[in-house]
Write a protein that holds these residues in place. Structure first.
Motif, short mmCIF file in Angstrom:
data_model
loop_
_atom_site.label_atom_id
_atom_site.label_comp_id
_atom_site.label_asym_id
_atom_site.label_seq_id
_atom_site.Cartn_x
_atom_site.Cartn_y
_atom_site.Cartn_z
N LEU A 11 0.82 -1.20 0.00
CA LEU A 11 0.00 0.00 0.00
C LEU A 11 0.86 1.26 0.00
O LEU A 11 0.57 2.23 -0.70
CB LEU A 11 -0.93 -0.01 1.22
CG LEU A 11 -2.06 -1.04 1.17
CD1 LEU A 11 -2.80 -1.07 2.50
CD2 LEU A 11 -3.03 -0.74 0.04
N ALA A 12 1.95 1.24 0.77
CA ALA A 12 2.85 2.39 0.78
C ALA A 12 3.50 2.60 -0.58
O ALA A 12 3.67 3.73 -1.04
CB ALA A 12 3.92 2.20 1.85
N SER A 13 3.85 1.50 -1.26
CA SER A 13 4.48 1.63 -2.57
C SER A 13 3.50 2.14 -3.61
O SER A 13 3.90 2.87 -4.54
CB SER A 13 5.08 0.29 -3.02
OG SER A 13 4.07 -0.60 -3.42
N TRP A 18 2.15 6.64 -7.05
CA TRP A 18 1.22 7.70 -7.46
C TRP A 18 1.93 9.06 -7.43
O TRP A 18 1.80 9.86 -8.36
CB TRP A 18 0.02 7.71 -6.52
CG TRP A 18 -1.00 8.76 -6.86
CD1 TRP A 18 -0.94 10.09 -6.62
CD2 TRP A 18 -2.24 8.55 -7.55
NE1 TRP A 18 -2.06 10.72 -7.09
CE2 TRP A 18 -2.88 9.81 -7.66
CE3 TRP A 18 -2.88 7.41 -8.06
CZ2 TRP A 18 -4.12 9.95 -8.28
CZ3 TRP A 18 -4.12 7.58 -8.67
CH2 TRP A 18 -4.73 8.83 -8.77
N LEU A 19 2.69 9.32 -6.38
CA LEU A 19 3.38 10.60 -6.24
C LEU A 19 4.54 10.72 -7.23
O LEU A 19 4.73 11.76 -7.86
CB LEU A 19 3.89 10.77 -4.81
CG LEU A 19 2.80 10.82 -3.73
CD1 LEU A 19 3.43 10.85 -2.35
CD2 LEU A 19 1.89 12.02 -3.94
N VAL A 20 5.31 9.64 -7.39
CA VAL A 20 6.45 9.66 -8.30
C VAL A 20 5.99 9.84 -9.75
O VAL A 20 6.68 10.45 -10.56
CB VAL A 20 7.27 8.35 -8.14
CG1 VAL A 20 8.26 8.18 -9.28
CG2 VAL A 20 8.00 8.37 -6.81
N ALA A 28 1.96 8.33 -19.79
CA ALA A 28 2.46 7.29 -18.89
C ALA A 28 1.96 7.50 -17.47
O ALA A 28 1.69 6.55 -16.73
CB ALA A 28 4.00 7.29 -18.91
N ARG A 29 1.80 8.77 -17.06
CA ARG A 29 1.35 9.09 -15.71
C ARG A 29 -0.01 8.47 -15.42
O ARG A 29 -0.24 7.90 -14.35
CB ARG A 29 1.29 10.61 -15.55
CG ARG A 29 0.93 11.08 -14.15
CD ARG A 29 0.82 12.59 -14.13
NE ARG A 29 1.99 13.21 -14.74
CZ ARG A 29 1.96 14.33 -15.45
NH1 ARG A 29 0.83 14.97 -15.63
NH2 ARG A 29 3.07 14.82 -15.97
N VAL A 30 -0.91 8.55 -16.38
CA VAL A 30 -2.26 8.00 -16.20
C VAL A 30 -2.19 6.50 -15.99
O VAL A 30 -2.85 5.93 -15.11
CB VAL A 30 -3.15 8.35 -17.42
CG1 VAL A 30 -4.48 7.63 -17.34
CG2 VAL A 30 -3.35 9.84 -17.51
N HIS A 31 -1.35 5.82 -16.77
CA HIS A 31 -1.24 4.37 -16.66
C HIS A 31 -0.62 3.95 -15.33
O HIS A 31 -1.08 2.98 -14.70
CB HIS A 31 -0.41 3.83 -17.83
CG HIS A 31 -1.09 3.92 -19.15
ND1 HIS A 31 -0.94 4.99 -19.99
CD2 HIS A 31 -1.95 3.09 -19.79
CE1 HIS A 31 -1.66 4.82 -21.08
NE2 HIS A 31 -2.28 3.66 -20.98
N ILE A 32 0.41 4.66 -14.91
CA ILE A 32 1.05 4.32 -13.64
C ILE A 32 0.06 4.46 -12.49
O ILE A 32 -0.04 3.59 -11.62
CB ILE A 32 2.28 5.22 -13.39
CG1 ILE A 32 3.36 4.96 -14.43
CG2 ILE A 32 2.85 4.97 -11.99
CD1 ILE A 32 4.46 6.00 -14.42
N ALA A 170 7.72 2.83 -11.75
CA ALA A 170 7.29 4.23 -11.65
C ALA A 170 8.49 5.16 -11.63
O ALA A 170 8.50 6.21 -12.28
CB ALA A 170 6.44 4.42 -10.39
N LEU A 171 9.55 4.78 -10.90
CA LEU A 171 10.76 5.59 -10.87
C LEU A 171 11.41 5.65 -12.25
O LEU A 171 11.86 6.71 -12.69
CB LEU A 171 11.75 5.03 -9.84
CG LEU A 171 11.37 5.24 -8.38
CD1 LEU A 171 12.27 4.40 -7.47
CD2 LEU A 171 11.48 6.71 -8.01
#
Length: 199
Positions: A11-13, A18-20, A28-32, A170-171
Protein backbone atom coordinates in the motif's frame (compact mmCIF):
# COMPACT_ATOMS: atom_id res chain seq x y z
CA UNK A 1 2.72 -10.48 11.12
CA UNK A 2 4.98 -10.72 8.04
CA UNK A 3 1.97 -10.90 5.74
CA UNK A 4 0.46 -7.78 7.33
CA UNK A 5 3.74 -5.89 7.03
CA UNK A 6 4.09 -6.93 3.37
CA UNK A 7 0.56 -5.73 2.63
CA UNK A 8 1.23 -2.39 4.29
CA UNK A 9 4.43 -2.08 2.28
CA UNK A 10 2.50 -2.71 -0.94
CA UNK A 11 0.00 0.00 0.00
CA UNK A 12 2.85 2.39 0.78
CA UNK A 13 4.48 1.63 -2.57
CA UNK A 14 1.24 2.33 -4.43
CA UNK A 15 1.05 5.74 -2.76
CA UNK A 16 4.72 6.41 -3.56
CA UNK A 17 4.21 5.34 -7.18
CA UNK A 18 1.22 7.70 -7.46
CA UNK A 19 3.38 10.60 -6.24
CA UNK A 20 6.45 9.66 -8.30
CA UNK A 21 4.28 9.42 -11.43
CA UNK A 22 3.99 13.21 -11.39
CA UNK A 23 7.41 13.32 -13.09
CA UNK A 24 6.38 11.01 -15.96
CA UNK A 25 5.00 12.04 -19.31
CA UNK A 26 1.21 12.61 -19.12
CA UNK A 27 0.22 9.45 -21.07
CA UNK A 28 2.46 7.29 -18.89
CA UNK A 29 1.35 9.09 -15.71
CA UNK A 30 -2.26 8.00 -16.20
CA UNK A 31 -1.24 4.37 -16.66
CA UNK A 32 1.05 4.32 -13.64
CA UNK A 33 -1.63 5.77 -11.39
CA UNK A 34 -4.31 3.41 -12.66
CA UNK A 35 -2.00 0.44 -12.06
CA UNK A 36 -1.24 1.79 -8.58
CA UNK A 37 -4.96 1.69 -7.76
CA UNK A 38 -5.19 -1.91 -8.97
CA UNK A 39 -2.23 -3.00 -6.85
CA UNK A 40 -3.66 -1.09 -3.88
CA UNK A 41 -6.73 -3.34 -4.17
CA UNK A 42 -4.42 -6.34 -3.84
CA UNK A 43 -2.81 -4.78 -0.79
CA UNK A 44 -6.17 -4.15 0.87
CA UNK A 45 -7.35 -7.69 0.09
CA UNK A 46 -4.16 -9.20 1.49
CA UNK A 47 -4.58 -7.08 4.62
CA UNK A 48 -8.31 -7.27 5.30
CA UNK A 49 -9.84 -10.01 3.15
CA UNK A 50 -7.28 -12.80 2.96
CA UNK A 51 -9.69 -15.47 1.59
CA UNK A 52 -10.42 -13.24 -1.42
CA UNK A 53 -6.77 -12.30 -2.02
CA UNK A 54 -5.94 -15.14 -4.47
CA UNK A 55 -8.87 -14.29 -6.74
CA UNK A 56 -8.04 -10.59 -6.60
CA UNK A 57 -4.39 -11.36 -7.38
CA UNK A 58 -5.49 -13.31 -10.47
CA UNK A 59 -7.33 -10.17 -11.61
CA UNK A 60 -4.75 -7.56 -10.62
CA UNK A 61 -1.56 -9.17 -11.93
CA UNK A 62 -2.38 -9.45 -15.65
CA UNK A 63 -4.49 -6.29 -15.87
CA UNK A 64 -2.07 -4.19 -13.82
CA UNK A 65 0.93 -5.39 -15.82
CA UNK A 66 -0.86 -4.77 -19.12
CA UNK A 67 -1.63 -1.21 -18.04
CA UNK A 68 2.02 -0.74 -17.06
CA UNK A 69 3.14 -2.07 -20.44
CA UNK A 70 0.96 0.55 -22.13
CA UNK A 71 2.46 3.19 -19.83
CA UNK A 72 6.00 2.08 -20.61
CA UNK A 73 5.25 2.15 -24.34
CA UNK A 74 3.82 5.67 -24.00
CA UNK A 75 6.92 6.81 -22.10
CA UNK A 76 9.52 5.22 -24.38
CA UNK A 77 7.93 5.59 -27.80
CA UNK A 78 4.60 6.41 -29.38
CA UNK A 79 1.57 5.15 -27.44
CA UNK A 80 -0.29 2.20 -28.91
CA UNK A 81 -3.29 2.93 -31.08
CA UNK A 82 -6.41 3.21 -28.88
CA UNK A 83 -8.15 0.35 -30.69
CA UNK A 84 -5.17 -1.96 -30.24
CA UNK A 85 -4.73 -0.94 -26.58
CA UNK A 86 -8.43 -1.47 -25.85
CA UNK A 87 -8.39 -4.89 -27.55
CA UNK A 88 -5.32 -5.92 -25.56
CA UNK A 89 -6.85 -4.85 -22.26
CA UNK A 90 -10.16 -6.52 -23.10
CA UNK A 91 -8.46 -9.84 -23.92
CA UNK A 92 -6.33 -9.73 -20.78
CA UNK A 93 -9.32 -8.78 -18.63
CA UNK A 94 -11.36 -11.70 -19.98
CA UNK A 95 -8.48 -14.09 -19.28
CA UNK A 96 -8.11 -12.68 -15.76
CA UNK A 97 -11.85 -13.03 -15.08
CA UNK A 98 -11.83 -16.59 -16.37
CA UNK A 99 -8.87 -17.38 -14.12
CA UNK A 100 -10.58 -15.88 -11.07
CA UNK A 101 -13.85 -17.71 -11.73
CA UNK A 102 -12.44 -21.11 -12.66
CA UNK A 103 -9.33 -21.08 -10.48
CA UNK A 104 -7.11 -21.86 -13.50
CA UNK A 105 -4.16 -19.67 -12.55
CA UNK A 106 -2.40 -20.25 -15.88
CA UNK A 107 -4.98 -18.05 -17.62
CA UNK A 108 -3.77 -15.16 -15.46
CA UNK A 109 -0.11 -16.00 -14.96
CA UNK A 110 0.56 -16.44 -18.70
CA UNK A 111 -0.40 -12.86 -19.62
CA UNK A 112 1.32 -11.64 -16.44
CA UNK A 113 4.61 -13.24 -17.48
CA UNK A 114 4.30 -11.81 -21.00
CA UNK A 115 3.62 -8.38 -19.53
CA UNK A 116 6.68 -8.61 -17.30
CA UNK A 117 8.86 -9.56 -20.28
CA UNK A 118 7.45 -6.64 -22.31
CA UNK A 119 8.22 -4.27 -19.41
CA UNK A 120 11.80 -5.55 -19.37
CA UNK A 121 12.21 -5.08 -23.13
CA UNK A 122 10.79 -1.57 -23.03
CA UNK A 123 12.86 -0.73 -19.96
CA UNK A 124 16.06 -1.85 -21.67
CA UNK A 125 15.42 0.63 -24.49
CA UNK A 126 15.67 3.68 -22.24
CA UNK A 127 18.49 6.13 -22.89
CA UNK A 128 19.11 6.63 -19.17
CA UNK A 129 21.25 3.99 -17.47
CA UNK A 130 19.54 4.23 -14.11
CA UNK A 131 16.12 4.02 -15.79
CA UNK A 132 17.29 0.88 -17.62
CA UNK A 133 18.35 -0.73 -14.34
CA UNK A 134 15.09 0.26 -12.64
CA UNK A 135 12.92 -0.92 -15.54
CA UNK A 136 14.65 -4.28 -15.95
CA UNK A 137 14.68 -4.85 -12.18
CA UNK A 138 10.95 -4.09 -12.09
CA UNK A 139 10.37 -6.68 -14.82
CA UNK A 140 12.23 -9.32 -12.78
CA UNK A 141 10.19 -8.36 -9.71
CA UNK A 142 6.95 -8.87 -11.62
CA UNK A 143 8.20 -12.24 -12.90
CA UNK A 144 8.98 -13.06 -9.28
CA UNK A 145 5.44 -12.07 -8.31
CA UNK A 146 3.95 -14.42 -10.90
CA UNK A 147 6.26 -17.22 -9.75
CA UNK A 148 5.44 -16.55 -6.10
CA UNK A 149 1.73 -16.84 -6.82
CA UNK A 150 2.26 -20.09 -8.72
CA UNK A 151 4.12 -21.53 -5.73
CA UNK A 152 2.28 -20.07 -2.73
CA UNK A 153 -0.85 -18.22 -3.89
CA UNK A 154 -1.26 -14.70 -2.47
CA UNK A 155 1.40 -14.82 0.21
CA UNK A 156 3.71 -12.06 1.44
CA UNK A 157 6.21 -12.89 -1.32
CA UNK A 158 3.66 -11.84 -3.94
CA UNK A 159 2.92 -8.50 -2.30
CA UNK A 160 6.61 -7.73 -1.75
CA UNK A 161 7.50 -8.45 -5.37
CA UNK A 162 4.56 -6.35 -6.57
CA UNK A 163 5.59 -3.46 -4.30
CA UNK A 164 9.16 -3.48 -5.59
CA UNK A 165 8.13 -3.85 -9.22
CA UNK A 166 5.54 -1.09 -9.17
CA UNK A 167 7.77 1.43 -7.44
CA UNK A 168 10.79 0.55 -9.58
CA UNK A 169 8.89 0.98 -12.83
CA UNK A 170 7.29 4.23 -11.65
CA UNK A 171 10.76 5.59 -10.87
CA UNK A 172 12.09 4.48 -14.27
CA UNK A 173 9.21 6.03 -16.21
CA UNK A 174 9.34 9.27 -14.24
CA UNK A 175 13.05 9.61 -15.10
CA UNK A 176 12.35 9.17 -18.80
CA UNK A 177 9.60 11.79 -18.64
CA UNK A 178 11.91 14.30 -16.98
CA UNK A 179 14.57 13.69 -19.62
CA UNK A 180 12.08 14.31 -22.44
CA UNK A 181 10.87 17.56 -20.87
CA UNK A 182 14.43 18.78 -20.28
CA UNK A 183 15.42 18.02 -23.86
CA UNK A 184 12.34 19.77 -25.22
CA UNK A 185 12.99 22.83 -23.05
CA UNK A 186 16.56 23.19 -24.32
CA UNK A 187 15.48 23.00 -27.96
CA UNK A 188 12.71 25.59 -27.51
CA UNK A 189 15.00 28.08 -25.77
CA UNK A 190 17.62 27.77 -28.49
CA UNK A 191 14.97 28.24 -31.18
CA UNK A 192 13.46 31.28 -29.46
CA UNK A 193 16.83 33.04 -29.23
CA UNK A 194 17.45 32.32 -32.90
CA UNK A 195 20.95 30.96 -32.48
CA UNK A 196 22.66 27.84 -31.31
CA UNK A 197 23.38 27.68 -27.62
CA UNK A 198 27.05 27.34 -26.74
CA UNK A 199 28.05 23.80 -25.79
Amino acid sequence: MIARAASLLLLASTLAAWLVAAGARPPARVHIRFAAILFAALGVASLAAQPAAPAIALLVLPIGLSVLVLGAAAARAKPLEPTLAASLLAAVSLAALAAAVTGMAALSLGPSALGAVAIGVLGARSGDRLAVVQGVAAAFCFLGAASAFALADAGPELTLFCAAGLLGLALALSRSGAAVEERTGRDLRGFAIGRRRPD
